[in-house]
Scaffold this active site. Structure first.
Site, PDB file in Angstrom:
ATOM      1  N   ASP A 222      -7.222   1.959   4.684  1.00  0.00           N
ATOM      2  CA  ASP A 222      -5.586   2.374   4.473  1.00  0.00           C
ATOM      3  C   ASP A 222      -6.107   3.431   3.136  1.00  0.00           C
ATOM      4  O   ASP A 222      -6.643   2.631   1.897  1.00  0.00           O
ATOM      5  CB  ASP A 222      -4.940   0.910   3.960  1.00  0.00           C
ATOM      6  CG  ASP A 222      -3.018   1.164   4.151  1.00  0.00           C
ATOM      7  OD1 ASP A 222      -2.752   1.966   4.270  1.00  0.00           O
ATOM      8  OD2 ASP A 222      -2.862   0.731   2.422  1.00  0.00           O
ATOM      9  N   GLU A 292      -7.065   6.616   6.459  1.00  0.00           N
ATOM     10  CA  GLU A 292      -6.040   6.564   7.000  1.00  0.00           C
ATOM     11  C   GLU A 292      -5.886   7.101   5.056  1.00  0.00           C
ATOM     12  O   GLU A 292      -5.226   6.642   4.314  1.00  0.00           O
ATOM     13  CB  GLU A 292      -4.674   5.849   7.209  1.00  0.00           C
ATOM     14  CG  GLU A 292      -3.612   5.624   7.136  1.00  0.00           C
ATOM     15  CD  GLU A 292      -2.747   5.140   5.637  1.00  0.00           C
ATOM     16  OE1 GLU A 292      -1.586   5.282   5.993  1.00  0.00           O
ATOM     17  OE2 GLU A 292      -3.464   5.034   4.908  1.00  0.00           O
TER      18      GLU A 292
END
Length: 573
Positions: A222, A292
């Site tokens: 993330d 990401e």
């Protein structure tokens, strides 16, 4: 209509056999937002046992890979992206035994699991942070701590520089006990981890090992562009003059050259990749790392690394997520060509149109465009990324201010909250769409659940669910796994692309992106097409279904007619 052929690109995929190590290159990844997928215990919140109870749903759909949003122990101030313990399951979602059961049941069905690692920051409830405040070794430098730049006339400490939090205001928070500022790129209760610290990096690798030893097949990393910041703490250039009044400066006002996309962030992921490849990956097994990052295309593509310097297995391609208007055939073609050609030879393309951070397609564009997106994603070369509910065409719903649960992303503003794309899954027409037996659910179920749900669509041959199943079946053919790609701008409204492989059927995806019915003369635009072709999948508004025969040649009354904003996938004999 005329012959407006544009041969866009030829994209060759190596026709190699699919060993276990290649599983991820052709897979469909299905994102589960755990809060909203299935509630097993009646508390109004989704959980591990809920996912386990629905695993046959993925088998029926033809899904191979599941990605679950963070389920680690957390105070839930950012709905799980603020982790307080990376090796515990939060009791709200179940127990470690529930996770082990889920993992076991997935393996029985041949399903892969991707977990969501939010390691840019932790919760300030994490034991690491509490010990870091106390300067207990080895935790002293697990976070980014800096001295005050000075003190103002009121005696208040001045932050080290003008860096801004994504959620607004200064990115520095003073800690009275330690008498230093800590850095937080996100919310102030999400302190950034110091990913330059070798002891912390070893700790993160041990956390990865913990989950990989349990059978997990990969990690979604993330917020990777935020991993590491400038050591010199240089001020960033901001449109608004900095007078230490950070409350009036937003993140978008500054050029974040010292806090995002630093090369050291890529080096850290490369280090994780080397660790995974050395310790877990063999000739038969591949555990993957997915990056990401909401950033420009050059910085996104850099996550592929090189064959000699591998970074992530792939970064998410958010090009379709960014669509705010219906594209023309030419612009749609350009977006697809760009990603296919820019993806390096050792990389694999991927396609995303919805996720937990962005409005659903129907809300950003229009409901009819949902099918076009799903059909495109599932027939383009590479990895397809699907968000829960896309298989039935779920839509967001405008919430009242008292219903909003998203604490960030301007959560006080109904127009900006991410809650609208996180509504509970709609399983059937019973109470709460079959998601929960509770009187209330953590977010309200979309009121259209009575007719838009999995159960009703399973029974309807002309439904999005059955369209999705047909496309999943096609994705397992040799042509869609390994075939060449050619694209065609057929007219000012119609776009098509073909997937072909020697000695295999050719599949052609045809999209009408316009607002008018199109008499589509494919024979004029795509060379060597047979006159008769068979439909394999079609949007629910197209008027076609699997098994229908269409003509590529304009022979009235058999001319191939495409309704506005519709799509079909046909094959040659």
């Amino acid at each position: 209509m005329g012959n407006l052929l544009l041969l866009a690109v030829i994209y060759n995929i190596k026709t190699v056999s699919a060993h276990r190590k290649d599983w991820w290159k052709y897979t469909t990844i299905y994102e589960i937002y755990i809060w909203s997928f299935m509630d097993s215990d009646g508390d109004g919140v989704g959980d591990m046992k809920g996912i386990s109870s629905k695993l046959d749903h993925f088998v029926d759909l033809g899904i191979e890979t599941i990605w679950i949003s963070p389920f680690f122990r957390s105070p839930m101030r950012d709905l799980g992206y603020d982790v307080a313990n990376y090796t515990e399951v939060d009791p709200q979602f179940g127990s470690m035994e529930d996770f082990d059961e889920l993992m076991n049941e997935m393996k029985k069905r041949g399903l892969k699991l991707i977990v969501d690692f939010a390691i840019n920051h932790s919760s300030d409830d994490h034991l690491w942070f509490q010990k870091s405040i106390e300067k207990v070794e080895p935790y002293t430098d697990y976070y980014v701590w800096k001295d005050a730049k000075g003190y103002n006339k009121n005696g208040d400490p001045i932050p080290p520089n003008n860096w801004i939090s994504i959620f607004g205001g200064t990115a520095w928070k003073w800690n009275e006990k330690r008498e230093q500022f800590y850095y937080h790129q996100f919310a102030e209760r999400q302190p950034d981890l110091n990913l330059r610290n070798p002891i912390l990096k070893a700790e993160i690798k041990n956390i990865m090992k913990f989950w990989f030893d349990k059978g997990v097949d990969g990690a979604r990393l993330d917020a990777t562009k935020h991993y590491i910041e400038d050591l010199q703490l240089r001020d960033e250039s901001c449109e608004n003059p900095s007078n230490n009044s950070y409350a009036y400066i937003s993140w978008d006002d500054c050029d974040h050259i010292y806090t995002t996309n630093l090369w050291e962030s890529y080096e850290f992921i490369h280090e994780l990749r080397e660790y995974v490849d050395t310790n877990f990956n063999t000739n038969d097994v591949e555990i993957i790392l997915i990056a990401e990052a909401y950033t420009d295309s050059n910085h996104t593509l850099a996550y592929f690394g090189t064959p000699e310097y591998k970074i992530a297995h792939f970064p998410f391609n958010f090009g379709f997520v960014g669509l705010k208007t219906i594209p023309s055939p030419t612009s749609f073609d350009e977006a697809i060509k760009y990603w296919l050609m820019a993806t390096p030879a050792h990389g694999v393309a991927n396609w995303v149109s919805e996720n937990h951070d962005n409005f659903r397609t129907a809300n950003r564009l229009m409901p009819e465009f949902m099918d076009i997106m799903v059909i495109s994603i599932l027939t383009l070369p590479g990895i397809a990324c699907i968000y829960y509910g896309q298989e039935i065409g779920m839509m967001g719903y405008p919430l009242r201010s008292d219903q909003i649960r998203d604490p960030n992303n301007d959560g006080h503003d109904v127009g900006q909250t991410r809650d609208t794309e996180r509504l509970p899954m709609q399983w059937d027409s019973s109470k709460n769409g079959g998601f929960s037996s509770n009187t209330e659910t953590w977010l309200p179920v979309n009121p259209n659940y009575w007719q838009l749900n999995v159960e009703s669509q399973k029974k309807d041959p002309n439904s999005r669910y059955n369209m999705f199943k047909a496309l999943s079946k096609l994705r397992k053919t040799k042509t869609l796994k390994y075939g060449n790609f050619k694209s065609f701008v057929v007219s000012s409204s119609v776009y098509a692309f073909a997937r072909s492989l020697a000695d295999q059927p050719t599949f052609i995806t045809i999209l009408n992106l316009g607002a008018e019915t199109e008499l589509t003369h494919l024979h004029h635009s795509i060379p060597k097409l047979p006159i008769t072709m068979t439909v394999h999948a079609a949007s629910i508004n197209s008027g076609y279904g699997p098994g229908d025969v269409v003509k590529s040649h304009p022979r009235f009354p058999e001319t191939f007619v495409l309704r506005p904003m519709s799509a079909v996938v046909v094959s040659t004999p």
